[in-house]
Motif scaffolding. Sequence first.
Motif, PDB file in Angstrom:
ATOM      1  N   VAL A 215       0.868  -1.301   0.142  1.00  0.00           N
ATOM      2  CA  VAL A 215       0.025  -0.054  -0.194  1.00  0.00           C
ATOM      3  C   VAL A 215       0.910   1.254  -0.086  1.00  0.00           C
ATOM      4  CG1 VAL A 215      -1.790   1.367   1.255  1.00  0.00           C
ATOM      5  CG2 VAL A 215      -1.765  -1.280   1.002  1.00  0.00           C
ATOM      6  N   ALA A 216       1.794   1.158   0.571  1.00  0.00           N
ATOM      7  CA  ALA A 216       2.942   2.181   0.811  1.00  0.00           C
ATOM      8  C   ALA A 216       3.874   2.626  -0.363  1.00  0.00           C
ATOM      9  CB  ALA A 216       3.731   2.204   1.956  1.00  0.00           C
ATOM     10  N   ASP A 217       3.804   1.684  -1.353  1.00  0.00           N
ATOM     11  CA  ASP A 217       4.470   1.638  -2.676  1.00  0.00           C
ATOM     12  C   ASP A 217       4.117   2.765  -3.750  1.00  0.00           C
ATOM     13  OD1 ASP A 217       6.424   1.627  -4.397  1.00  0.00           O
ATOM     14  OD2 ASP A 217       5.854  -0.694  -4.847  1.00  0.00           O
ATOM     15  N   LEU A 218       4.507   3.862  -3.800  1.00  0.00           N
ATOM     16  CA  LEU A 218       4.224   4.732  -4.781  1.00  0.00           C
ATOM     17  C   LEU A 218       4.927   4.642  -6.116  1.00  0.00           C
ATOM     18  CD1 LEU A 218       3.369   7.807  -2.573  1.00  0.00           C
ATOM     19  CD2 LEU A 218       1.638   5.916  -3.283  1.00  0.00           C
ATOM     20  N   ARG A 219       5.874   4.000  -6.128  1.00  0.00           N
ATOM     21  CA  ARG A 219       6.910   3.887  -7.485  1.00  0.00           C
ATOM     22  C   ARG A 219       6.708   2.766  -8.014  1.00  0.00           C
ATOM     23  NH1 ARG A 219      12.844   6.379  -6.289  1.00  0.00           N
ATOM     24  NH2 ARG A 219      12.061   8.591  -5.893  1.00  0.00           N
TER      25      ARG A 219
END
Length: 467
Positions: A215-219
């Motif tokens: 969920v925290a992965d934006l890349r």
Amino acid sequence: MADVEKVEVSLSDAIDAFESATSDFQDSEDYYNANPRDLAVGIATPPELRVLLAQVGVPRIYVHAIAERLIVEGFRIGDSGDTDEELWSWYKANGLDNLAWLAFCETLVYGRSYITVAAPSEEDKDNPMAVPDVPIIQVESPKSLYAKIDPRTRRVEWAVRVVKDEEGETIAATLYTPDRTELYLDEDGELVLSETVAHGLGVVPVVPMIHSNSVADLRGTSVISEEIRSITDAMSRLLMNMQMTSELMATPQRIIFGSSVDELGGPDKNGLELYTSSYIAVEDPTGKAVQLPAAELRNYTEALTHLLKMAAAYTGLPPQYLSFSDDNPASAEAIKASESRLVRHCEAVAAQFGAAWEQAMRVALVVMGQQLTVDHFRMETVWRDPSTPTFQAKADAVQKVYANGMGPIPLEQARIDMGYSPEQRRQMQEWDRQSPQSQMNAMYGLDPAPGVMDEPGDSRKNDIDGD
């Protein structure tokens, strides 16, 4: 149009962020393209034998196995029973039915790709091949574009596209913000602002398509995970060692007494030059003649089969994809069972990628001056079934459920389950209206025949009870 908050970001900072975000792409690209890698060689391999290194293409097989099953068939808005013709025409007019596959591959390899949206160009008005009143929707490689995402709102704050020449020097750049798009060109080694398009959309016309495991992965994260990379390197080293063994020890070695290597031909004579590696010459004639057996290569092939099974466990690929089993599936049900993990993964990936396409189409509607409604935020990307059932199996299942108009599903749903495209279903509906039964019903004001709809997407109008 309401005032849009202006986002201030310098081009140099944007390019620095782009360079930092793409610094780890080469490693993923090497595994995908099976380029030579130091980890695949091994520390004890002499330089002369590195030419025998065999590159293994498991990462490419894995990426293509997923991307080949991701086929967009349309976009459904709100409660509409059929796909939206306007959005689908935009998708087709921009050639995305061909280019989307490449974007899916890059997203799976690098963890992300991008979709850009722009208004129709004024310069294309005189172009006879330009499609009028269609927004320009393109897919972009993450190797040339980067978007900064706000971790709180998960919205794109700004984006930058960088164009480089063959020497790797930046010759052009485009900076995207919610209120404007700035074009920069190289002049004497420096990027200079060339044009500014004040679109005032309130949203950056760049949509990231991200493959994420967190969920925290934006890349985004590559599907070529560390365990897949380690297995790929292990198989490359194993194949190299097997080639070395087959070159030096795969044929029996014979001991010849009373002769020397020079008498057998030696390196400068024709004689047995090609076979001296299989002979051991002993000048003492009193020795005992012995033949040394050839090296057994089965231990290499068995180890390779074990590594392929581990790769299948990590990726979920069916056995026939990696060819480590000679047993063919006995039936369509067996094929479907062997693909269950891969199909479920494709469905999960389609959900992530579909969200990006839906957002891109909403941006395209805004670019074309249309007002978004609640139904547009309930948009759904329609995907082709990622499984591979046979046509006969689908036809049999649909016929049993449809039951000639008396089953629990209408004719339109039966056609959808059969896998017909929206265009094919619309043509079938037109044929239904032209049938003699439909014309007779229209003449006498009767209800449509079972399964025939008045309008595309409507439910059946026939009275099953016969009232």
